[in-house]
Design an enzyme around this catalytic site. Structure first.
Site, PDB file in Angstrom:
ATOM      1  N   ASN A 178      -8.895  -5.877 -52.319  1.00  0.00           N
ATOM      2  CA  ASN A 178      -9.976  -6.408 -53.151  1.00  0.00           C
ATOM      3  C   ASN A 178      -9.830  -5.822 -54.563  1.00  0.00           C
ATOM      4  OD1 ASN A 178     -12.520  -6.459 -54.529  1.00  0.00           O
ATOM      5  ND2 ASN A 178     -13.492  -7.052 -52.612  1.00  0.00           N
ATOM      6  N   ASP A 200     -11.783  -6.485 -57.264  1.00  0.00           N
ATOM      7  CA  ASP A 200     -12.992  -6.615 -58.094  1.00  0.00           C
ATOM      8  C   ASP A 200     -13.106  -5.511 -59.147  1.00  0.00           C
ATOM      9  OD1 ASP A 200     -13.707  -8.707 -56.462  1.00  0.00           O
ATOM     10  OD2 ASP A 200     -15.309  -7.624 -55.424  1.00  0.00           O
ATOM     11  N   HIS A 201     -12.800  -4.278 -58.720  1.00  0.00           N
ATOM     12  CA  HIS A 201     -13.121  -3.171 -59.632  1.00  0.00           C
ATOM     13  C   HIS A 201     -12.067  -2.936 -60.706  1.00  0.00           C
ATOM     14  CE1 HIS A 201     -16.824  -2.803 -57.720  1.00  0.00           C
ATOM     15  NE2 HIS A 201     -16.304  -2.528 -56.541  1.00  0.00           N
ATOM     16  N   ARG A 226     -15.292  -2.390 -71.210  1.00  0.00           N
ATOM     17  CA  ARG A 226     -14.957  -2.357 -72.630  1.00  0.00           C
ATOM     18  C   ARG A 226     -14.761  -3.736 -73.250  1.00  0.00           C
ATOM     19  NH1 ARG A 226     -13.213   2.699 -74.594  1.00  0.00           N
ATOM     20  NH2 ARG A 226     -12.960   1.627 -76.571  1.00  0.00           N
ATOM     21  N   HIS A 249     -14.420 -11.172 -55.294  1.00  0.00           N
ATOM     22  CA  HIS A 249     -15.808 -11.594 -55.111  1.00  0.00           C
ATOM     23  C   HIS A 249     -16.328 -12.124 -56.443  1.00  0.00           C
ATOM     24  CE1 HIS A 249     -20.121 -10.294 -53.622  1.00  0.00           C
ATOM     25  NE2 HIS A 249     -20.067 -11.549 -54.018  1.00  0.00           N
ATOM     26  N   ARG A 268     -19.231 -12.926 -58.159  1.00  0.00           N
ATOM     27  CA  ARG A 268     -20.683 -12.744 -58.004  1.00  0.00           C
ATOM     28  C   ARG A 268     -21.427 -13.697 -58.922  1.00  0.00           C
ATOM     29  NH1 ARG A 268     -22.162  -7.633 -55.245  1.00  0.00           N
ATOM     30  NH2 ARG A 268     -24.277  -8.281 -55.759  1.00  0.00           N
ATOM     31  N   ARG A 314     -20.489  -9.905 -62.695  1.00  0.00           N
ATOM     32  CA  ARG A 314     -20.412  -8.533 -63.206  1.00  0.00           C
ATOM     33  C   ARG A 314     -18.989  -7.984 -63.196  1.00  0.00           C
ATOM     34  NH1 ARG A 314     -23.561  -5.263 -58.477  1.00  0.00           N
ATOM     35  NH2 ARG A 314     -25.113  -6.856 -58.923  1.00  0.00           N
ATOM     36  N   HIS A 315     -18.134  -8.526 -62.328  1.00  0.00           N
ATOM     37  CA  HIS A 315     -16.728  -8.074 -62.393  1.00  0.00           C
ATOM     38  C   HIS A 315     -15.792  -9.278 -62.495  1.00  0.00           C
ATOM     39  CE1 HIS A 315     -17.413  -8.372 -58.077  1.00  0.00           C
ATOM     40  NE2 HIS A 315     -17.994  -7.191 -57.979  1.00  0.00           N
ATOM     41  N   GLU A 346     -14.623 -14.289 -51.990  1.00  0.00           N
ATOM     42  CA  GLU A 346     -15.936 -13.901 -51.465  1.00  0.00           C
ATOM     43  C   GLU A 346     -16.996 -14.489 -52.364  1.00  0.00           C
ATOM     44  OE1 GLU A 346     -16.298  -9.699 -51.356  1.00  0.00           O
ATOM     45  OE2 GLU A 346     -14.753  -9.444 -49.871  1.00  0.00           O
ATOM     46  N   THR A 371     -23.482  -2.967 -54.491  1.00  0.00           N
ATOM     47  CA  THR A 371     -22.417  -3.635 -53.748  1.00  0.00           C
ATOM     48  C   THR A 371     -23.077  -4.365 -52.584  1.00  0.00           C
ATOM     49  OG1 THR A 371     -20.337  -3.312 -52.549  1.00  0.00           O
ATOM     50  CG2 THR A 371     -21.973  -1.557 -52.361  1.00  0.00           C
ATOM     51  N   THR A 372     -22.304  -5.118 -51.817  1.00  0.00           N
ATOM     52  CA  THR A 372     -22.878  -5.896 -50.716  1.00  0.00           C
ATOM     53  C   THR A 372     -23.410  -4.931 -49.661  1.00  0.00           C
ATOM     54  OG1 THR A 372     -21.092  -7.436 -51.189  1.00  0.00           O
ATOM     55  CG2 THR A 372     -22.409  -7.876 -49.235  1.00  0.00           C
ATOM     56  N   GLU A 389     -16.089 -11.252 -40.577  1.00  0.00           N
ATOM     57  CA  GLU A 389     -15.690  -9.954 -41.129  1.00  0.00           C
ATOM     58  C   GLU A 389     -16.816  -8.985 -40.835  1.00  0.00           C
ATOM     59  OE1 GLU A 389     -13.725  -9.809 -44.871  1.00  0.00           O
ATOM     60  OE2 GLU A 389     -14.457  -7.793 -45.305  1.00  0.00           O
ATOM     61  N   HIS A 410     -15.403  -2.823 -45.916  1.00  0.00           N
ATOM     62  CA  HIS A 410     -16.446  -2.235 -46.768  1.00  0.00           C
ATOM     63  C   HIS A 410     -16.448  -0.723 -46.626  1.00  0.00           C
ATOM     64  CE1 HIS A 410     -19.908  -1.814 -49.328  1.00  0.00           C
ATOM     65  NE2 HIS A 410     -19.738  -3.071 -49.658  1.00  0.00           N
ATOM     66  N   GLY A 411     -16.156  -0.073 -47.742  1.00  0.00           N
ATOM     67  CA  GLY A 411     -16.246   1.381 -47.808  1.00  0.00           C
ATOM     68  C   GLY A 411     -15.081   2.129 -47.192  1.00  0.00           C
ATOM     69  N   GLY A 462     -11.208  -2.371 -51.131  1.00  0.00           N
ATOM     70  CA  GLY A 462     -11.164  -2.453 -52.585  1.00  0.00           C
ATOM     71  C   GLY A 462     -11.473  -1.159 -53.304  1.00  0.00           C
ATOM     72  N   HIS A 463     -12.731  -0.769 -53.292  1.00  0.00           N
ATOM     73  CA  HIS A 463     -13.191   0.294 -54.190  1.00  0.00           C
ATOM     74  C   HIS A 463     -12.370   1.573 -54.069  1.00  0.00           C
ATOM     75  CE1 HIS A 463     -15.930   3.660 -55.346  1.00  0.00           C
ATOM     76  NE2 HIS A 463     -16.002   2.909 -56.418  1.00  0.00           N
TER      77      HIS A 463
HETATM   78  N1  PXP Z   1     -15.359  -7.113 -47.537  1.00  0.00           N
HETATM   79  C1  PXP Z   1     -16.426  -7.692 -48.133  1.00  0.00           C
HETATM   80  C2  PXP Z   1     -16.982  -8.933 -47.539  1.00  0.00           C
HETATM   81  C3  PXP Z   1     -16.972  -7.148 -49.320  1.00  0.00           C
HETATM   82  O1  PXP Z   1     -18.032  -7.734 -49.898  1.00  0.00           O
HETATM   83  C4  PXP Z   1     -16.363  -6.004 -49.884  1.00  0.00           C
HETATM   84  C5  PXP Z   1     -16.883  -5.449 -51.164  1.00  0.00           C
HETATM   85  O2  PXP Z   1     -16.801  -6.387 -52.172  1.00  0.00           O
HETATM   86  C6  PXP Z   1     -15.246  -5.456 -49.231  1.00  0.00           C
HETATM   87  C7  PXP Z   1     -14.786  -6.018 -48.049  1.00  0.00           C
HETATM   88  C8  PXP Z   1     -14.518  -4.279 -49.771  1.00  0.00           C
HETATM   89  O3  PXP Z   1     -15.350  -3.164 -49.826  1.00  0.00           O
HETATM   90  P1  PXP Z   1     -14.861  -1.871 -50.608  1.00  0.00           P
HETATM   91  O4  PXP Z   1     -14.729  -2.282 -52.041  1.00  0.00           O
HETATM   92  O5  PXP Z   1     -15.966  -0.905 -50.383  1.00  0.00           O
HETATM   93  O6  PXP Z   1     -13.559  -1.459 -50.010  1.00  0.00           O
END
Ligand code: PXP
Length: 244
Positions: free
Chosen positions: A7, A9-10, A18, A43, A45, A49-50, A70, A100-101, A151, A194-195, A216-217
């Site tokens: 992922n 996004d970040h 910036r 994602h 959104r 935002r990203h 997403e 976050t979600t 998921e 997630h996480g 992702g993060h």
């Molecule tokens: N899966 C889904 C459906 C998510 O919404 C996210 C966060 O955008 C992730 C996975 C990845 O989560 P993380 O960025 O915490 O790894």
């Protein structure tokens, strides 16, 4: 083999801090591909935002890996997904004020609406996934509405691990294990995410029904210190080790 969806996004979060063109999410996606990622997740959104609409255009045009888009179940997002027809669409709950979600989608409480919402996406050829908790009612509802994939939300499991609440973490892991088995028995492909970090990915990667992890993060955070390719390769190693 267990797939890794990265992922990005970040990467866009840092860029947007910036308002510069860098770092470029497409460049991150290409590095992820070279490092062994099996797919890219982004994602879009509602508040942008990203990831931006232009990022999705660039990813669809320039990416060789499958894109997992997403998005929330809104008419605007449905139009965007139908225009792009990405490999996969993952429906997530979205609240403007959240960082976050935070939780899973309430499929059981919105069955008719979600069935109608995903029908054209399925017809357009996207694999539709529901981002849900491991409660049986949610998994059964996802199967009933015709989703191809669920998921499972691993955020609570990861949070309990970080907070050192091992009993709560183990209970959450048991729920995820049962949920993965139930989903597979209903014919759903099982993803999780997630996480997840190097420390928490193992027990999730070891669940035999899980076909894909989306991360992702932590990978973007780790890349500040080691580079994105190295972070992804290490995650892959942790996943493969747990699967063995
Ligand atoms: N899966 C889904 C459906 C998510 O919404 C996210 C966060 O955008 C992730 C996975 C990845 O989560 P993380 O960025 O915490 O790894």
């Amino acid at each position: 083999m267990l797939r890794l969806g990265v992922n990005i996004d970040h990467v866009a979060t840092i860029r947007n801090a910036r308002g510069t063109p860098w770092p470029d999410p497409l460049r991150a996606a290409r590095i992820a591909e070279e490092a062994g990622a099996d797919g890219i997740t982004a994602h879009l959104r509602e508040d942008r935002r990203h990831i931006s609409d232009a990022d999705i255009d660039a990813l669809m045009a320039g990416l060789r890996l499958p894109l997992n888009l997403e998005m929330a179940a809104t008419p605007e997002m449905q139009r965007i997904a139908l225009r792009h027809r990405p490999h996969a669409v993952c429906i997530v709950p979205e609240k403007r004020e959240e960082r976050t979600t935070e939780g899973g989608l309430d499929v059981a409480g919105n069955e008719a609406m979600l069935a109608d919402f995903i029908a054209p996406l399925r017809e357009a050829g996207s694999r539709v996934s529901m981002f849900i908790g491991h409660e049986p009612a949610q998994i059964e509802a996802a199967a009933r509405i015709g989703a191809a994939v669920v998921e499972l939300h691993t955020g609570a499991y990861c949070d309990y691990d970080t907070e050192g609440r091992s009993e709560d973490r183990d209970a959450e892991l048991a729920g995820l294990r049962a949920g993965a088995a139930l989903a597979a028995s209903l014919g759903l492909e099982v993803h999780a995410g997630h996480g997840l970090t190097f420390d928490t990915v193992g027990p999730i990667a070891a669940l035999p029904q899980v076909a894909e992890l989306n991360i992702g993060h932590f990978l973007i955070a780790e890349s500040v210190f080691t580079g994105l390719g190295a972070a992804i390769r290490e995650m892959r190693r942790c996943m493969d080790e747990a699967r063995r």
